[in-house]
Design a protein around this motif. Structure first.
Motif: not given
Length: 426
Positions: A69-76, A54-58
């Motif tokens: 939720x567009x998270x900076x770690x989901x790039x690449x 939920x917290x990091x893949x959601x």
């Protein structure tokens, strides 16, 4: 390991500030990790854990809307973002001050086109996780395998009518158990999200239950074979995504385990939101599991009773956390389990700091519940009232009932002693 960019820049380690004002939300006002209650530190009673999915893949997506939720770690690429996500997660764990996290295998690393590729991905990413655990001292509360999301599992995993799907699930669990050992996981969870049925007309219930039991027995054997030292847990849920799931509630799971001789190998991971979906009160399954010595861990979330579906909200009701912690204290703690926040920020909560605010609020709520539970137990008022209510079982015929030596003939004799004469005279 190369230095990583800071994902939560400007957010310091969360501190305990009991006198902070109402507008100060980036601090604990009740959770004091080092505070000793009944001979144990608060952090040891609570054993908080952050869930990875939920917290990091959601993404904030739901059945009616796209990701928000567009998270900076989901790039690449998938593997690049998986590594970024891991670093972001450990930065979050460290700043929040929790010592545990949980994950599904497919949260940690992307699934490949083959099982071999999936396993390679998992090996590579968990190598990084192991380094981060070593650097920070943060541990894995539990690992689980995602045996429900892929289309191959549309008819279940361990209960699938196609034995080859069951075999794939078995291979996936085999790797999951190896990863649990590699990372030193203290528990391993089985959640049967699709172990159930939508229509009874095309379902052989007896066969599916037997296959699921045999699946668990295979897992027990492999755990012993590789020397994995962790607690196996089963997480009940009555419905969603199936119309009926076999692990309906605590008593259903306990009955299943006892029927198939598995009760010594498993305990339960109770999610209160699931408990309320089964028509029970928030604390019901926690109390029932504990009564039978089967409460292993808690997925600490809640739902909205007016919605009636699994919303995975952060727990903010002190009445609920008080009853949970009273049960936990009375059974001597949750170790090696814990309180895992299987909860997600709402899709409207798009700011990164919202992740902190949600966890802080829930941790403070459990801290208040813990203090309340300690006071209830220490003042002894409720305990004394309950003892008095059952006082007739402490002597005479009641004591015989208590120790199992009473007979129906003695019941009859006792009845005439108390109420001599005919029914009319009574």
């Amino acid at each position: 390991m190369a230095a990583q960019a800071e994902f939560f820049a400007g957010i310091p380690k969360i501190s305990y500030l009991p006198n902070a004002g109402a507008r100060d939300v980036m601090c604990f006002k009740h959770y004091n990790a080092e505070e000793v209650l009944m001979g144990r530190r608060m952090e040891d009673w609570l054993r908080f854990s952050v869930c990875y999915w939920h917290s990091f893949c959601g993404t904030g997506a739901d059945p009616f809307g796209f990701p928000t939720l567009h998270r900076p770690w989901n790039e690449g690429t998938p593997m690049e973002s998986a590594k970024k996500r891991l670093h972001a997660a450990f930065e979050f764990f460290t700043k929040l001050g929790v010592k545990y996290y949980t994950f599904h295998d497919r949260d940690m690393a992307p699934e490949g086109s083959t099982l071999e590729e999936s396993n390679r991905n998992l090996d590579e990413i968990t190598d990084v996780a192991l380094q981060l655990q070593s650097q920070t001292g943060i541990k894995v509360l539990w690992v689980t395998c995602n045996l429900f999301a892929h289309q191959r599992y549309m008819n279940g995993a361990a209960t699938n009518p196609d034995c080859h799907v069951l075999a794939f699930a078995g291979a996936q669990v085999k790797k999951g158990l190896e990863i649990a050992k590699k990372l030193g996981a203290e528990n391993f969870v089985f959640w049967g999200g699709r172990e159930g049925f939508l229509s009874i007309h095309n379902t052989d219930v007896a066969a599916e239950l037997k296959h699921m039991a045999n699946f668990f027995k295979m897992a027990v054997k492999y755990k012993e074979k590789i020397g994995l030292k962790c607690q196996f847990l089963i997480e009940p849920k009555p419905k969603e995504p199936c119309r009926h799931q076999y692990d309906y509630d605590a008593m259903s799971v306990i009955g299943f385990l006892k029927h198939y001789g598995l009760e010594s190998h498993f305990k339960l991971n109770i999610e209160p939101n699931h408990t309320t979906l089964a028509g029970h009160s928030y604390e019901h399954d926690i109390v029932m599991a504990s009564t039978f010595g089967m409460l292993g861990s808690v997925d600490s979330n809640t739902g909205s009773s007016d919605l009636g579906w699994d919303t995975d909200q952060f727990p903010m009701d002190i009445r609920d956390t008080t009853l949970v912690m009273k049960t936990v204290i009375e059974q001597g703690g949750l170790q090696p389990g814990g309180l895992n926040f299987d909860a997600k920020v709402r899709r409207e909560s798009t700011d990164l700091e919202d992740l902190f605010i949600a966890h802080i609020g829930a941790m403070d709520t459990f801290a208040r519940g813990l203090r309340n539970a300690v006071r209830i137990i220490e003042d002894g008022l409720i305990t004394g009232m309950v003892k008095e209510r059952y006082s007739s079982f402490s002597h005479g015929i009641g004591q015989k009932v208590e120790d199992g030596s009473a007979t129906l003939e003695e019941m009859e004799v006792d009845n005439f002693k108390i109420c001599p004469g005919t029914t009319d005279e009574k």
